[in-house]
Design a protein around this motif. Structure first.
Motif, PDB file in Angstrom:
ATOM      1  N   PHE A 255       0.840  -1.201   0.000  1.00 54.97           N
ATOM      2  CA  PHE A 255       0.000   0.000   0.000  1.00 54.97           C
ATOM      3  C   PHE A 255       0.878   1.254   0.000  1.00 54.97           C
ATOM      4  O   PHE A 255       1.842   1.348   0.751  1.00 54.97           O
ATOM      5  CB  PHE A 255      -0.915   0.007   1.231  1.00 54.97           C
ATOM      6  N   ARG A 256       0.501   2.195  -0.818  1.00 61.42           N
ATOM      7  CA  ARG A 256       1.244   3.453  -0.901  1.00 61.42           C
ATOM      8  C   ARG A 256       0.741   4.431   0.157  1.00 61.42           C
ATOM      9  O   ARG A 256      -0.440   4.415   0.518  1.00 61.42           O
ATOM     10  CB  ARG A 256       1.073   4.076  -2.292  1.00 61.42           C
ATOM     11  N   ALA A 257       1.613   5.292   0.619  1.00 60.14           N
ATOM     12  CA  ALA A 257       1.233   6.327   1.581  1.00 60.14           C
ATOM     13  C   ALA A 257       0.165   7.220   0.956  1.00 60.14           C
ATOM     14  O   ALA A 257       0.280   7.630  -0.197  1.00 60.14           O
ATOM     15  CB  ALA A 257       2.444   7.154   1.978  1.00 60.14           C
ATOM     16  N   GLY A 258      -0.866   7.502   1.730  1.00 56.38           N
ATOM     17  CA  GLY A 258      -1.920   8.395   1.258  1.00 56.38           C
ATOM     18  C   GLY A 258      -3.004   7.723   0.455  1.00 56.38           C
ATOM     19  O   GLY A 258      -4.029   8.342   0.187  1.00 56.38           O
ATOM     20  N   GLU A 259      -2.810   6.468   0.082  1.00 60.13           N
ATOM     21  CA  GLU A 259      -3.818   5.774  -0.715  1.00 60.13           C
ATOM     22  C   GLU A 259      -4.994   5.397   0.178  1.00 60.13           C
ATOM     23  O   GLU A 259      -4.839   4.615   1.111  1.00 60.13           O
ATOM     24  CB  GLU A 259      -3.195   4.514  -1.325  1.00 60.13           C
ATOM     25  N   GLY A 260      -6.165   5.979  -0.088  1.00 64.05           N
ATOM     26  CA  GLY A 260      -7.255   5.846   0.863  1.00 64.05           C
ATOM     27  C   GLY A 260      -8.523   5.241   0.329  1.00 64.05           C
ATOM     28  O   GLY A 260      -8.622   4.841  -0.821  1.00 64.05           O
ATOM     29  N   PHE A 261      -9.498   5.188   1.205  1.00 60.86           N
ATOM     30  CA  PHE A 261     -10.826   4.680   0.898  1.00 60.86           C
ATOM     31  C   PHE A 261     -11.842   5.708   1.379  1.00 60.86           C
ATOM     32  O   PHE A 261     -11.747   6.201   2.501  1.00 60.86           O
ATOM     33  CB  PHE A 261     -11.067   3.352   1.626  1.00 60.86           C
ATOM     34  N   PRO A 262     -12.841   6.071   0.550  1.00 62.79           N
ATOM     35  CA  PRO A 262     -12.969   5.701  -0.857  1.00 62.79           C
ATOM     36  C   PRO A 262     -11.940   6.407  -1.719  1.00 62.79           C
ATOM     37  O   PRO A 262     -11.133   7.179  -1.211  1.00 62.79           O
ATOM     38  CB  PRO A 262     -14.390   6.141  -1.202  1.00 62.79           C
ATOM     39  N   SER A 263     -11.969   6.146  -3.018  1.00 63.80           N
ATOM     40  CA  SER A 263     -10.969   6.688  -3.932  1.00 63.80           C
ATOM     41  C   SER A 263     -10.890   8.209  -3.800  1.00 63.80           C
ATOM     42  O   SER A 263     -11.903   8.898  -3.753  1.00 63.80           O
ATOM     43  CB  SER A 263     -11.341   6.315  -5.375  1.00 63.80           C
ATOM     44  N   GLY A 264      -9.662   8.733  -3.718  1.00 62.60           N
ATOM     45  CA  GLY A 264      -9.459  10.167  -3.618  1.00 62.60           C
ATOM     46  C   GLY A 264      -9.193  10.657  -2.215  1.00 62.60           C
ATOM     47  O   GLY A 264      -8.836  11.807  -2.018  1.00 62.60           O
ATOM     48  N   VAL A 265      -9.333   9.788  -1.233  1.00 62.11           N
ATOM     49  CA  VAL A 265      -9.081  10.171   0.160  1.00 62.11           C
ATOM     50  C   VAL A 265      -7.632   9.880   0.515  1.00 62.11           C
ATOM     51  O   VAL A 265      -7.070   8.869   0.118  1.00 62.11           O
ATOM     52  CB  VAL A 265     -10.024   9.393   1.111  1.00 62.11           C
ATOM     53  N   GLU A 266      -7.044  10.809   1.246  1.00 62.11           N
ATOM     54  CA  GLU A 266      -5.663  10.647   1.707  1.00 62.11           C
ATOM     55  C   GLU A 266      -5.667  10.488   3.221  1.00 62.11           C
ATOM     56  O   GLU A 266      -6.325  11.243   3.932  1.00 62.11           O
ATOM     57  CB  GLU A 266      -4.836  11.876   1.337  1.00 62.11           C
ATOM     58  N   TYR A 267      -4.905   9.497   3.700  1.00 64.78           N
ATOM     59  CA  TYR A 267      -4.768   9.310   5.142  1.00 64.78           C
ATOM     60  C   TYR A 267      -3.615  10.162   5.644  1.00 64.78           C
ATOM     61  O   TYR A 267      -2.500  10.067   5.134  1.00 64.78           O
ATOM     62  CB  TYR A 267      -4.496   7.844   5.474  1.00 64.78           C
ATOM     63  N   ARG A 268      -3.902  10.973   6.659  1.00 62.03           N
ATOM     64  CA  ARG A 268      -2.851  11.782   7.285  1.00 62.03           C
ATOM     65  C   ARG A 268      -2.933  11.604   8.786  1.00 62.03           C
ATOM     66  O   ARG A 268      -4.002  11.385   9.342  1.00 62.03           O
ATOM     67  CB  ARG A 268      -2.992  13.256   6.911  1.00 62.03           C
ATOM     68  N   TRP A 269      -1.774  11.761   9.430  1.00 63.63           N
ATOM     69  CA  TRP A 269      -1.719  11.521  10.878  1.00 63.63           C
ATOM     70  C   TRP A 269      -0.751  12.485  11.524  1.00 63.63           C
ATOM     71  O   TRP A 269       0.326  12.753  10.998  1.00 63.63           O
ATOM     72  CB  TRP A 269      -1.262  10.090  11.143  1.00 63.63           C
ATOM     73  N   SER A 270      -1.129  13.000  12.687  1.00 67.86           N
ATOM     74  CA  SER A 270      -0.241  13.833  13.473  1.00 67.86           C
ATOM     75  C   SER A 270       0.014  13.154  14.809  1.00 67.86           C
ATOM     76  O   SER A 270      -0.930  12.737  15.485  1.00 67.86           O
ATOM     77  CB  SER A 270      -0.866  15.209  13.710  1.00 67.86           C
TER      78      SER A 270
END
Length: 272
Positions: A80-95
């Protein structure tokens, strides 16, 4: 790893579940509702509503952690690539910033201009604008598996913090904490994030869990989770949209079963 285990992933394009209604064969026919269903999640007489939600937050966390533990050592996760999310077009970010607190420390941002309605990346859950990192720390893109791990670790930290989830040996203190607005907000955040984890698991890992014989357990825990969230109004509709194909029949089963209980004059409690 055989293709059968990879079949659960939907890496791009518009969202579509990579399986044919796995819940249909497990859940009862909505036309023949089971009156036991609402009784399993309804608030018992004499029970604190907040305390009931707190107990189930821990139970549902344990359910998801058990399911994810089955996946944790799978080499497939590294694809899995960084930022690849669900549904399509969503980016996962974390602080990771401790200063951000429970409200924003784990907020997931969105990409592609999508708002908080995206099931797995609601920046609003942490109080942050979708295009900005949560206050108190810099948010970085993470892959879906890393996002799940961070969510589960964050929930575990909240549950283990006795100032947030006090030991019920001291009933007075537990009740005091459970009745605060801060606790209500924390539980709402926990349930939203658990739902997003379920969304990722169903969209990306169902094929793997099915090959391992874990699909019935996944479906059982998700059904119970959704019955409880429906009873207490814990999930905003914008969160539910990406999994509507699964959620709609579960809710229909629940509502019909509850109508049956009410018509019979039994059970009841609960509510948003």
């Amino acid at each position: 790893m055989g293709e059968g285990r990879r079949g659960g992933r939907n890496p791009g394009g518009s969202f579509s579940l990579p399986f044919s209604s796995p819940l249909q064969s497990f859940f009862p026919n909505p036309k023949t509702p089971n009156p036991i269903i609402p009784l399993q999640v309804a608030l018992p007489d004499g029970e604190s509503c907040a305390g009931w939600v707190a107990v189930h937050a821990i139970d549902f966390y344990n359910d998801v952690s058990t399911i994810w533990a089955v996946m944790a050592g799978d080499p497939y996760l590294s694809s899995f690539r960084a930022g690849e999310g669900f549904p399509s077009g969503v980016e996962y970010r974390w602080s990771e910033s401790p200063a951000a607190g429970a409200g924003a420390a784990a907020g997931a941002g969105t990409a592609g201009g999508q708002g908080a309605g995206a099931g797995a990346g609601a920046g609003a859950a942490g109080g942050a604008h979708p295009s900005m990192p949560p206050p108190g720390g810099h948010a970085v893109s993470v892959s879906a598996p890393v996002y799940i791990e961070k969510v589960l670790r964050w929930i575990q930290d909240q549950i283990n913090d006795e100032t947030k989830f006090p030991d019920d040996d001291d009933e007075a203190e537990a009740l005091r904490v459970f009745q605060t607005p801060q606790f209500a907000a924390l539980c709402g955040q926990i349930f939203r994030r658990l739902f997003r984890v379920y969304g990722i698991i169903y969209s990306s890992f169902f094929g793997t869990l099915e090959a391992l014989g874990m699909a019935p357990h996944l479906n059982t825990t998700f059904k119970h989770f959704m019955f409880f969230c429906t009873e207490f109004g814990l999930l905003p509709e914008r969160e539910v949209e990406p999994l509507e194909v699964l959620v709609k029949p579960i809710r229909k089963t629940y509502y019909l079963a509850k109508q049956g209980v009410q018509a019979a004059g039994g059970g009841g409690g609960g509510g948003p």
